[in-house]
Scaffold this motif. Structure first.
Motif, mmCIF file in Angstrom:
data_model
loop_
_atom_site.group_PDB
_atom_site.id
_atom_site.type_symbol
_atom_site.label_atom_id
_atom_site.label_comp_id
_atom_site.label_asym_id
_atom_site.label_seq_id
_atom_site.Cartn_x
_atom_site.Cartn_y
_atom_site.Cartn_z
ATOM 1 N N MET A 1 14.650 -14.986 -18.085
ATOM 2 C CA MET A 1 14.330 -15.320 -16.698
ATOM 3 C C MET A 1 12.991 -16.065 -16.650
ATOM 4 O O MET A 1 11.995 -15.590 -17.181
ATOM 5 N N ILE A 2 12.999 -17.228 -16.063
ATOM 6 C CA ILE A 2 11.779 -18.028 -15.976
ATOM 7 C C ILE A 2 10.942 -17.549 -14.786
ATOM 8 O O ILE A 2 11.458 -17.385 -13.685
ATOM 9 N N MET A 3 9.645 -17.344 -15.040
ATOM 10 C CA MET A 3 8.766 -16.852 -13.974
ATOM 11 C C MET A 3 8.437 -17.969 -12.983
ATOM 12 O O MET A 3 8.448 -19.152 -13.344
ATOM 13 N N THR A 4 8.122 -17.562 -11.763
ATOM 14 C CA THR A 4 7.646 -18.538 -10.779
ATOM 15 C C THR A 4 6.248 -19.002 -11.197
ATOM 16 O O THR A 4 5.550 -18.285 -11.932
ATOM 17 N N PRO A 5 5.820 -20.197 -10.747
ATOM 18 C CA PRO A 5 4.489 -20.698 -11.156
ATOM 19 C C PRO A 5 3.353 -19.710 -10.860
ATOM 20 O O PRO A 5 2.455 -19.523 -11.675
ATOM 21 N N ARG A 6 3.420 -19.060 -9.706
ATOM 22 C CA ARG A 6 2.345 -18.127 -9.347
ATOM 23 C C ARG A 6 2.333 -16.910 -10.291
ATOM 24 O O ARG A 6 1.281 -16.501 -10.777
ATOM 25 N N LEU A 7 3.509 -16.386 -10.566
ATOM 26 C CA LEU A 7 3.617 -15.232 -11.464
ATOM 27 C C LEU A 7 3.208 -15.624 -12.889
ATOM 28 O O LEU A 7 2.545 -14.863 -13.601
ATOM 29 N N ARG A 8 3.599 -16.847 -13.266
ATOM 30 C CA ARG A 8 3.261 -17.323 -14.619
ATOM 31 C C ARG A 8 1.737 -17.424 -14.785
ATOM 32 O O ARG A 8 1.190 -17.037 -15.810
ATOM 33 N N LYS A 9 1.063 -17.926 -13.747
ATOM 34 C CA LYS A 9 -0.411 -18.022 -13.798
ATOM 35 C C LYS A 9 -1.038 -16.640 -13.978
ATOM 36 O O LYS A 9 -1.965 -16.455 -14.760
ATOM 37 N N PHE A 10 -0.522 -15.679 -13.216
ATOM 38 C CA PHE A 10 -1.060 -14.321 -13.292
ATOM 39 C C PHE A 10 -0.826 -13.732 -14.684
ATOM 40 O O PHE A 10 -1.735 -13.155 -15.297
ATOM 41 N N ALA A 11 0.408 -13.910 -15.194
ATOM 42 C CA ALA A 11 0.738 -13.370 -16.521
ATOM 43 C C ALA A 11 -0.108 -14.050 -17.605
ATOM 44 O O ALA A 11 -0.552 -13.397 -18.558
ATOM 45 N N LEU A 12 -0.336 -15.352 -17.442
ATOM 46 C CA LEU A 12 -1.152 -16.084 -18.426
ATOM 47 C C LEU A 12 -2.596 -15.573 -18.404
ATOM 48 O O LEU A 12 -3.203 -15.343 -19.464
ATOM 49 N N ALA A 13 -3.138 -15.372 -17.190
ATOM 50 C CA ALA A 13 -4.511 -14.853 -17.070
ATOM 51 C C ALA A 13 -4.622 -13.475 -17.729
ATOM 52 O O ALA A 13 -5.588 -13.189 -18.464
ATOM 53 N N ALA A 14 -3.606 -12.633 -17.491
ATOM 54 C CA ALA A 14 -3.615 -11.290 -18.087
ATOM 55 C C ALA A 14 -3.522 -11.376 -19.612
ATOM 56 O O ALA A 14 -4.249 -10.679 -20.329
ATOM 57 N N HIS A 15 -2.645 -12.254 -20.091
ATOM 58 C CA HIS A 15 -2.457 -12.389 -21.543
ATOM 59 C C HIS A 15 -3.730 -12.891 -22.228
ATOM 60 O O HIS A 15 -4.143 -12.358 -23.264
ATOM 61 N N GLY A 77 9.344 -15.331 -20.418
ATOM 62 C CA GLY A 77 9.316 -15.710 -19.003
ATOM 63 C C GLY A 77 9.000 -17.170 -18.768
ATOM 64 O O GLY A 77 8.825 -17.588 -17.625
ATOM 65 N N THR A 78 8.900 -17.940 -19.830
ATOM 66 C CA THR A 78 8.639 -19.381 -19.688
ATOM 67 C C THR A 78 9.655 -20.152 -20.540
ATOM 68 O O THR A 78 10.440 -19.560 -21.285
ATOM 69 N N ARG A 79 9.596 -21.474 -20.454
ATOM 70 C CA ARG A 79 10.545 -22.290 -21.220
ATOM 71 C C ARG A 79 10.217 -22.328 -22.712
ATOM 72 O O ARG A 79 10.995 -22.864 -23.492
ATOM 73 N N TRP A 80 9.052 -21.783 -23.087
ATOM 74 C CA TRP A 80 8.698 -21.793 -24.514
ATOM 75 C C TRP A 80 9.668 -20.945 -25.336
ATOM 76 O O TRP A 80 9.994 -21.293 -26.461
#
Lengths: 169, 72
Positions: A1-15, A77-80
Motif C-alpha cells: 500500500m502506497i502512503m499518501t504524501p503527508r503520511l510519507r513525510k511523517f514516516a520519513l521524518a520518524a525514520h 509504503g513507497t514505490r521503492w
C-alpha cells in the motif's frame, strides 16, 4: 500500500530521527567503550561498564528495532519497495545484521555490567574485562554505510524489481 | 505487445562493494586468527583460565556466568 504524501513525510521524518539517533547513541556508547578499553582507574571502569549497559539496553536496542521497523514501513509504503532496488535490499540486510550482532553483544555487555556492579570486584578484575570496541566501531561503520546508501540511492534494480517494473507496462 | 527489454545485470557498484566486503572480511578473519591471537566468540571472558590475560584472576568471576554470544 502506497502512503499518501503527508503520511510519507511523517514516516520519513520518524525514520530519519530513529536511524540517525541510533548512530548518535552508538557514538556515545563508543566514548564509554574507549574508556573501558583504555582506563586504568577502577571507578571509571565501573561507571563505564554500567553506563554501557544502560545505553545499550534502553537507547541503542530500542532505536535499532524501531529504525528497522520504520525502514520496512518506508520501503513497503513507497514505490521503492523492499526487494526492487539494490540500495534498499543492501540497507535492509545490513540493518538486520547490525541488529542481530547488537542483540548478541548485549549479553556480553550485561555480563561486564554484572561484574562491574559487584562491589567486591577488584580493580585488576575490572581492568582485565576488556571492551566491545571491535563490535561498536564495526557497528557504526555499518550504520554509516547504510546512511550513505540511503542518501545517495545509487541506481540499480534487482532482477525482481526489473521484472515488476516491466509487468506494469 | 512488445517484449520487455532484457535485464541489464547487477550494477558495477554492487559488484565492487561485494568484492570489497569479501576482502575486508577475509582480512579480518586472518588478522583475528594469526595476529590477534585471540579467541573471538563466547567464553573469551569465561573464568576457565585458557583465555590468557583477558580473564580476571579473582574468584569474583565465578559468580558470573559468561554470555552465550560473542564479544567485541
Amino acid at each position: 500500500m502506497i502512503m499518501t504524501p503527508r503520511l510519507r513525510k511523517f514516516a520519513l521524518a520518524a525514520h530519519i530521527t530513529l536511524a540517525v539517533g541510533w548512530i548518535g547513541a552508538v557514538a556515545g556508547y563508543i566514548a564509554l567503550d574507549v574508556a573501558a578499553a583504555t582506563s586504568r582507574d577502577a571507578q571509571t571502569l565501573r561507571a563505564a561498564y554500567l553506563a554501557m549497559e544502560m545505553i545499550a539496553w534502553y537507547v541503542i536496542v530500542p532505536l535499532a528495532l524501531a529504525s528497522l521497523l520504520s525502514g520496512l514501513v518506508m520501503a513497503l509504503g513507497t514505490r521503492w519497495g523492499l526487494f526492487r532496488h539494490y540500495w534498499v535490499l543492501i540497507s535492509l540486510l545490513l540493518t538486520i545484521i547490525a541488529t542481530v550482532v547488537l542483540l548478541v553483544e548485549t549479553q556480553t555487555i550485561s555480563y561486564f555490567a554484572d561484574i562491574a556492579a559487584d562491589t567486591t570486584t577488584s580493580g585488576d578484575d575490572l581492568r582485565a574485562l576488556g571492551s566491545t570496541l571491535v563490535h561498536s566501531v564495526g557497528g557504526i561503520v555499518v550504520l554509516l554505510v547504510i546512511l550513505v546508501l540511503n542518501v545517495y540511492k545509487p541506481r540499480g534494480m534487482t532482477w525482481y524489481g526489473w521484472r515488476k517494473q516491466h509487468e506494469l507496462y | 505487445m512488445a517484449d520487455p527489454p532484457p535485464y541489464p545485470g547487477t550494477p558495477r557498484w554492487v559488484k565492487v562493494s561485494g568484492i570489497i566486503v569479501i576482502v575486508v572480511v577475509l582480512l579480518f578473519v586472518v588478522v583475528m586468527m594469526f595476529i590477534g591471537g585471540g579467541e573471538h566468540g563466547p567464553g573469551r571472558h569465561a573464568p576457565s583460565g585458557d583465555a590468557g590475560d583477558q580473564v580476571p584472576s579473582s574468584s569474583v568471576m565465578e559468580d558470573h556466568a559468561p554470555p552465550e554470544g560473542g564479544r567485541g
